[in-house]
Scaffold this motif. Structure first.
Motif, PDB file in Angstrom:
ATOM      1  N   LYS A 129       0.851  -1.182   0.000  1.00  0.00           N
ATOM      2  CA  LYS A 129       0.000   0.000   0.000  1.00  0.00           C
ATOM      3  C   LYS A 129       0.892   1.240   0.000  1.00  0.00           C
ATOM      4  CE  LYS A 129      -4.315  -1.590   0.512  1.00  0.00           C
ATOM      5  NZ  LYS A 129      -5.492  -1.165  -0.289  1.00  0.00           N
ATOM      6  N   VAL A 130       0.526   2.226  -0.820  1.00  0.00           N
ATOM      7  CA  VAL A 130       1.379   3.404  -0.999  1.00  0.00           C
ATOM      8  C   VAL A 130       0.588   4.673  -0.697  1.00  0.00           C
ATOM      9  CG1 VAL A 130       2.739   4.757  -2.647  1.00  0.00           C
ATOM     10  CG2 VAL A 130       2.799   2.257  -2.733  1.00  0.00           C
ATOM     11  N   GLY A 131       1.161   5.520   0.162  1.00  0.00           N
ATOM     12  CA  GLY A 131       0.624   6.855   0.408  1.00  0.00           C
ATOM     13  C   GLY A 131       1.576   7.888  -0.139  1.00  0.00           C
ATOM     14  N   VAL A 132       1.060   9.046  -0.555  1.00  0.00           N
ATOM     15  CA  VAL A 132       1.909  10.109  -1.085  1.00  0.00           C
ATOM     16  C   VAL A 132       1.547  11.436  -0.447  1.00  0.00           C
ATOM     17  CG1 VAL A 132       2.265   8.978  -3.312  1.00  0.00           C
ATOM     18  CG2 VAL A 132       0.402  10.620  -3.061  1.00  0.00           C
ATOM     19  N   GLY A 133       2.554  12.298  -0.363  1.00  0.00           N
ATOM     20  CA  GLY A 133       2.378  13.699  -0.010  1.00  0.00           C
ATOM     21  C   GLY A 133       3.284  14.496  -0.919  1.00  0.00           C
ATOM     22  N   ILE A 134       2.752  15.527  -1.545  1.00  0.00           N
ATOM     23  CA  ILE A 134       3.521  16.283  -2.534  1.00  0.00           C
ATOM     24  C   ILE A 134       3.289  17.773  -2.302  1.00  0.00           C
ATOM     25  CG2 ILE A 134       3.896  16.723  -4.990  1.00  0.00           C
ATOM     26  CD1 ILE A 134       2.897  13.918  -5.571  1.00  0.00           C
ATOM     27  N   GLU A 135       4.349  18.524  -2.019  1.00  0.00           N
ATOM     28  CA  GLU A 135       4.261  19.970  -1.854  1.00  0.00           C
ATOM     29  C   GLU A 135       5.648  20.589  -1.796  1.00  0.00           C
ATOM     30  OE1 GLU A 135       1.881  18.668   1.052  1.00  0.00           O
ATOM     31  OE2 GLU A 135       3.623  17.402   1.118  1.00  0.00           O
ATOM     32  N   ARG A 136       5.660  21.920  -1.597  1.00  0.00           N
ATOM     33  CA  ARG A 136       6.912  22.625  -1.353  1.00  0.00           C
ATOM     34  C   ARG A 136       7.293  22.460   0.122  1.00  0.00           C
ATOM     35  NH1 ARG A 136       6.374  27.464  -0.894  1.00  0.00           N
ATOM     36  NH2 ARG A 136       4.111  27.644  -0.835  1.00  0.00           N
ATOM     37  N   PHE A 137       8.573  22.658   0.413  1.00  0.00           N
ATOM     38  CA  PHE A 137       9.006  22.672   1.810  1.00  0.00           C
ATOM     39  C   PHE A 137       8.522  23.973   2.436  1.00  0.00           C
ATOM     40  CE2 PHE A 137      12.497  19.378   2.324  1.00  0.00           C
ATOM     41  CZ  PHE A 137      11.918  18.837   3.451  1.00  0.00           C
ATOM     42  N   ASP A 138       7.488  23.895   3.220  1.00  0.00           N
ATOM     43  CA  ASP A 138       6.938  25.083   3.863  1.00  0.00           C
ATOM     44  C   ASP A 138       6.315  24.660   5.189  1.00  0.00           C
ATOM     45  OD1 ASP A 138       4.851  27.248   4.485  1.00  0.00           O
ATOM     46  OD2 ASP A 138       5.930  28.100   2.782  1.00  0.00           O
ATOM     47  N   TYR A 139       6.524  25.493   6.224  1.00  0.00           N
ATOM     48  CA  TYR A 139       6.028  25.121   7.551  1.00  0.00           C
ATOM     49  C   TYR A 139       4.510  25.156   7.634  1.00  0.00           C
ATOM     50  CZ  TYR A 139       6.413  30.239   7.882  1.00  0.00           C
ATOM     51  OH  TYR A 139       6.336  31.594   7.639  1.00  0.00           O
ATOM     52  N   THR A 140       3.829  25.767   6.663  1.00  0.00           N
ATOM     53  CA  THR A 140       2.361  25.771   6.690  1.00  0.00           C
ATOM     54  C   THR A 140       1.769  24.460   6.188  1.00  0.00           C
ATOM     55  OG1 THR A 140       2.125  26.681   4.453  1.00  0.00           O
ATOM     56  CG2 THR A 140       2.392  28.246   6.256  1.00  0.00           C
ATOM     57  N   LYS A 141       2.569  23.599   5.574  1.00  0.00           N
ATOM     58  CA  LYS A 141       2.043  22.385   4.935  1.00  0.00           C
ATOM     59  C   LYS A 141       1.894  21.209   5.898  1.00  0.00           C
ATOM     60  CE  LYS A 141       1.965  24.489   0.986  1.00  0.00           C
ATOM     61  NZ  LYS A 141       0.671  24.931   0.411  1.00  0.00           N
ATOM     62  N   GLY A 142       2.393  21.336   7.129  1.00  0.00           N
ATOM     63  CA  GLY A 142       2.212  20.262   8.109  1.00  0.00           C
ATOM     64  C   GLY A 142       2.999  19.005   7.792  1.00  0.00           C
ATOM     65  N   ILE A 143       4.163  19.143   7.168  1.00  0.00           N
ATOM     66  CA  ILE A 143       4.940  17.966   6.746  1.00  0.00           C
ATOM     67  C   ILE A 143       5.433  17.174   7.953  1.00  0.00           C
ATOM     68  CG2 ILE A 143       7.016  17.215   5.509  1.00  0.00           C
ATOM     69  CD1 ILE A 143       6.653  19.679   3.698  1.00  0.00           C
ATOM     70  N   LEU A 144       5.941  17.863   8.969  1.00  0.00           N
ATOM     71  CA  LEU A 144       6.481  17.158  10.135  1.00  0.00           C
ATOM     72  C   LEU A 144       5.374  16.394  10.865  1.00  0.00           C
ATOM     73  CD1 LEU A 144       8.936  19.834  11.595  1.00  0.00           C
ATOM     74  CD2 LEU A 144       9.369  18.082   9.864  1.00  0.00           C
TER      75      LEU A 144
ATOM     76  N   VAL B 166      -2.948  15.460   2.598  1.00  0.00           N
ATOM     77  CA  VAL B 166      -2.748  16.918   2.553  1.00  0.00           C
ATOM     78  C   VAL B 166      -3.059  17.428   3.954  1.00  0.00           C
ATOM     79  CG1 VAL B 166      -3.526  19.089   1.561  1.00  0.00           C
ATOM     80  CG2 VAL B 166      -3.357  17.053   0.114  1.00  0.00           C
ATOM     81  N   SER B 167      -2.015  17.725   4.730  1.00  0.00           N
ATOM     82  CA  SER B 167      -2.194  18.046   6.152  1.00  0.00           C
ATOM     83  C   SER B 167      -1.783  19.480   6.463  1.00  0.00           C
ATOM     84  CB  SER B 167      -1.390  17.070   7.013  1.00  0.00           C
ATOM     85  OG  SER B 167      -0.024  17.084   6.625  1.00  0.00           O
ATOM     86  N   SER B 168      -2.175  20.416   5.614  1.00  0.00           N
ATOM     87  CA  SER B 168      -1.802  21.821   5.804  1.00  0.00           C
ATOM     88  C   SER B 168      -2.268  22.343   7.162  1.00  0.00           C
ATOM     89  CB  SER B 168      -2.412  22.677   4.701  1.00  0.00           C
ATOM     90  OG  SER B 168      -2.073  22.185   3.425  1.00  0.00           O
ATOM     91  N   LEU B 169      -1.387  23.076   7.835  1.00  0.00           N
ATOM     92  CA  LEU B 169      -1.768  23.708   9.098  1.00  0.00           C
ATOM     93  C   LEU B 169      -2.659  24.920   8.847  1.00  0.00           C
ATOM     94  CD1 LEU B 169       1.678  23.549  10.937  1.00  0.00           C
ATOM     95  CD2 LEU B 169      -0.178  21.877  10.949  1.00  0.00           C
ATOM     96  N   HIS B 170      -2.489  25.557   7.699  1.00  0.00           N
ATOM     97  CA  HIS B 170      -3.344  26.664   7.260  1.00  0.00           C
ATOM     98  C   HIS B 170      -3.042  26.885   5.791  1.00  0.00           C
ATOM     99  CE1 HIS B 170      -5.188  30.873   8.296  1.00  0.00           C
ATOM    100  NE2 HIS B 170      -6.055  30.037   7.767  1.00  0.00           N
ATOM    101  N   ASP B 171      -4.046  26.900   4.958  1.00  0.00           N
ATOM    102  CA  ASP B 171      -3.842  26.992   3.513  1.00  0.00           C
ATOM    103  C   ASP B 171      -5.008  27.726   2.885  1.00  0.00           C
ATOM    104  OD1 ASP B 171      -2.340  26.548   1.242  1.00  0.00           O
ATOM    105  OD2 ASP B 171      -2.079  24.421   1.648  1.00  0.00           O
ATOM    106  N   GLY B 172      -4.698  28.634   1.955  1.00  0.00           N
ATOM    107  CA  GLY B 172      -5.768  29.356   1.285  1.00  0.00           C
ATOM    108  C   GLY B 172      -6.714  28.435   0.553  1.00  0.00           C
ATOM    109  N   MET B 173      -6.166  27.521  -0.263  1.00  0.00           N
ATOM    110  CA  MET B 173      -6.991  26.555  -0.984  1.00  0.00           C
ATOM    111  C   MET B 173      -6.338  25.183  -0.956  1.00  0.00           C
ATOM    112  SD  MET B 173      -9.573  25.474  -2.609  1.00  0.00           S
ATOM    113  CE  MET B 173     -10.482  27.001  -2.627  1.00  0.00           C
TER     114      MET B 173
END
Length: 745
Positions: free
Chosen positions: A535-550, A636-643
């Motif tokens: 089973k494969v999960g993905v997360g794709i975005e820029r390195f930004d602290y608003t994206k909730g990567i950690l 997609v686990s953004s801590l705060h995101d416009g869209m």
């Protein structure tokens, strides 16, 4: 008389329908209120348990009787009936006075729940309804259970109140229906009496009575008027909802030709849609990983015009003509890119400084302190003026349409307005707009707001952001706010403030060249050395602290800790594009992500198995869509995101109607893609549970959820987004021309 009979029948049917509706709503409301109340009490029990757990665990191996005074203080809460402690055999060892001594704590867990989970059951004690919550505790080698009893008598009071509210609403609706029916009968009576009087007059004059059939010219005229009104009404509905259902580049082009003929269109943004970089002895073209570019580039391909942006590529100067223009897209040019040159010093102040150390954290509630420097502000003003002047020089008409993008150019609308007063300036703020109190810490808040109010139309992702902007203007600016028409009058000029939820192109260009889903799955699994059944999960975005990567990486750790059966059966591929690496907060984020990934892989990995694949590099859109099609879940686990357009791109990529989207409630997309598994990204355990649920979701449920989300993204695509903004621009331009004509200009 038939009209009166029909009116009475309609009234009787409406009353019967309302009575039936409320008869069905009463038991339903009782059930819902009881469920909500029980869940509320369960949450209160969990809160009490989490608050006192540490102390109970410390005392469990000592003098547990010392807990009695502590428990008694807690029972002063009007709804907490009793607290107690049970031993491993289910016997009460410590309890407050109202705790039944014969209570058996051995309540079995819910089906499928672990032994450590909380258990709840409802009973009657001395005629009172009580909710019993049992929470397992293990400390100092001993097992025990904390028991919390809550009274449920308040539920009956809530149900009685709800019934009274329903009765009042029902009576109000019955009165409304009666008034409407009375009005309809009165109108029918007047029309009937006019027909009778007309017939009497015909008979007195010796003429045969005229039939009021559809062949009567007056009836035909009335019918034509009604049909015309209906056509106008349907047209209004279509305009409010985005005109045609299926939006495409050709639809947008038709709209421009019809509503804005010969219009000169500009886009102003910091990020350019195509970057030319030198790679050894050749020049390569790169499309940046940017939601803004993903949204606007297909719009410009449909509209044509000029895109004004910062030329940041190492070979950008080599590829422009004498006027700093380059035709794009390279394979099939459709519009011109006008590049603006910015020095490293200017970039430090305008982009890295005020824009991304000041405005970005100010507008995103991600708990990073914004930094404001006077030198950064001066560079910001200078660069905004440079872009505004470039647009004015490029314009060949006094009334161009200028689409200003994002927080980098808050001052540009006012600067252009001062030089091109007849221009239609459409500004879109791609990030959240905070509440007035938060924005008030910005030292140049008045200048920024005044700059944005130079726009003809100012757009945000959601109505909530529009409301925040109105509150900010109201607090800090001398202006007139018309909330009914959703506009602000400042300095004698009106700015419309509207929500325009941004989206992606449909169908996505990157999807057209994709292989079947099975082929994509095989390619991705071979690339990362994964077994076919992994089973494969993905997360794709820029390195930004608003994206909730950690937080996302920690959720993977939590999932594998709580459900170790997924070890060797699930892996997560986290793709991140480096960005703003000159800023310390972004560098620290990347270092933390690398560290956490290594720790999780060391804790849960094994020979041949790696739980997390952290890939730090830019990916082309075709690579991204291949990953989306190969994945079982996307997080997609953004801590705060416009869209957040990644969520919509994942949905668009899944033409097989499979896969599950796990989406943060703090991303604007969550208000549109409600069929996703909505999470709180600050709750790592809750996120882990959602990922676990996504991994076992049946295909039929996946298909139903994905089908609804794909329908939404297809109908509300980026062309519809642009079309709504351009339709509003068209209406305003027409109104402006009428006013100019009336004034004799």
């Amino acid at each position: 008389m038939k009209q009166f009979t029909r009116g009475a029948i309609v009234l009787a049917m409406a009353v019967a329908a309302l009575v039936g509706l409320f008869a069905a709503l009463v038991p339903l409301s009782n059930s819902l209120i009881e469920q909500w109340a029980r869940r509320d009490v369960e949450l209160r029990s969990e809160l009490v348990f989490n608050s006192i757990r540490d102390r109970v665990e410390r005392e469990i191996a000592g003098q547990t009787q010392e807990l009695i005074p502590f428990f008694q203080r807690l029972t002063t809460d009007e709804r907490i009936m009793a607290l107690g402690l049970c031993d491993a055999e289910g016997r009460i060892t410590v309890a407050t006075p109202r705790m039944p001594r014969d209570l058996d704590c051995r309540i079995p867990p819910s089906a499928g729940a672990p032994e450590s989970a909380a258990r709840f059951t409802r009973v009657r004690i001395a005629g009172e309804r009580v909710l019993i919550g049992v929470f397992p505790i293990a400390a100092a080698g001993q097992s025990a259970h904390l028991v919390i009893l809550h009274e449920l008598g308040f539920v009956a009071d809530r149900i009685v109140e709800a019934r009274w509210y329903l009765v009042m609403v029902g009576l109000a609706l019955l009165l409304l229906v009666g008034a409407v029916a009375t009005l309809m009968v009165g109108l029918l009576q007047r029309r009937y009496m006019r027909a009778v009087l007309s017939s009497i007059q015909d008979l007195k004059a010796g003429r045969p009575a005229r039939s009021r059939s559809v062949m009567d010219p007056r009836v035909q005229e009335e019918s034509r008027e009604i049909r015309g009104l209906l056509r106008d009404f349907r047209e209004k509905i279509r305009q409010e909802d985005g005109t045609p259902v299926e939006w495409s580049p050709s639809t947008l082009q038709d709209l421009l030709e019809k509503e804005l003929p010969d219009a000169e269109v500009f886009v102003v943004s910091n990020r350019e849609p195509y970057i030319h970089n030198r790679n050894d002895d050749r020049i390569v073209v790169q499309r940046p990983a940017s939601g803004l570019v993903s949204a606007l580039e297909p719009v410009m391909r449909a509209c044509g015009g000029v895109w004004v942006a910062h030329g940041s590529g190492s070979a950008d100067r080599e590829t422009v003509d004498g006027n700093d223009h380059v035709a794009v897209p390279p394979a099939k040019p459709a519009y011109r890119l006008r590049r603006i040159w910015i020095t490293d010093e200017e970039q430090e102040g305008y982009y890295y400084g005020l824009s991304n150390e000041g405005l970005w954290p100010l507008c995103h509630l991600a708990y990073v302190r914004p930094i404001f420097r006077e030198s950064d502000w001066q560079q910001y003003v200078a660069i905004n003026q440079r872009f505004a002047d470039a647009v004015v020089r490029e314009a060949t008409r006094p009334d161009p349409i200028i689409m200003v993008q994002d927080y980098h150019f808050a001052l540009v609308p006012r600067m252009i307005r001062e030089q091109l007063p007849k221009a239609t300036i459409l500004t879109f703020w791609h990030i959240p707009w905070p509440n007035a109190e938060a924005f008030g810490i910005c030292p140049w808040k008045e200048e920024i707001i005044a700059g944005l109010l130079g726009s003809t139309v100012l757009g945000f992702h959601t109505q909530a952001y529009c409301n925040n902007f109105f509150e900010t203007v109201d607090r800090f600016m001398e202006s007139r706010i018309d909330r009914e028409h959703r506009s602000v009058v400042f300095g004698g000029e009106e700015t419309m403030v509207r929500p325009y939820p941004i989206s992606i192109e449909w169908p996505p260009a990157a999807l057209l060249s994709q292989q079947p889903v099975d082929t994509c799955r095989q390619a991705v699994r071979e690339r990362y050395g994964l077994s076919p059944d992994m089973k494969v999960g993905v997360g794709i975005e820029r390195f930004d602290y608003t994206k909730g990567i950690l937080d996302r990486l920690l959720a993977i750790d939590e999932l594998l800790t709580r459900q170790p059966e997924w070890k060797g059966r699930f892996t997560f591929i986290q793709i991140v594009a480096p960005t703003r690496s000159k800023l310390a907060s972004y560098t620290a984020l990347q270092e933390d992500a690398v560290r956490i990934t290594a720790e999780v892989n060391a804790r849960h990995g094994s020979e041949g198995y790696q739980p997390i694949h952290l890939v730090i590099r830019h990916h082309e859109p075709e690579d991204v869509y291949e990953l989306f099609r190969a994945a079982d879940i996307c997080v997609v686990s953004s801590l705060h995101d416009g869209m957040n357009l990644v969520a919509k791109e994942f949905v668009a990529a899944r033409d097989d109607e499979q896969g599950t989207l796990v989406l943060s409630r703090f991303a604007g997309a969550s208000s549109e893609l409600s069929e996703a598994l909505i999470i709180n990204p600050y709750d790592v355990q809750g996120m882990a549970e959602a990922i676990g649920r996504a991994l076992v979701m049946p295909e039929a449920e996946q298909r139903e959820r994905m089908r609804l989300m794909r329908s939404h993204v297809r109908e509300r695509n980026v062309y519809r987004w642009a079309g709504q903004i351009l339709l509003d621009a068209s209406r305003l331009r027409k109104r402006q021309r009428v006013q100019e004509f009336a004034n004799g200009d």
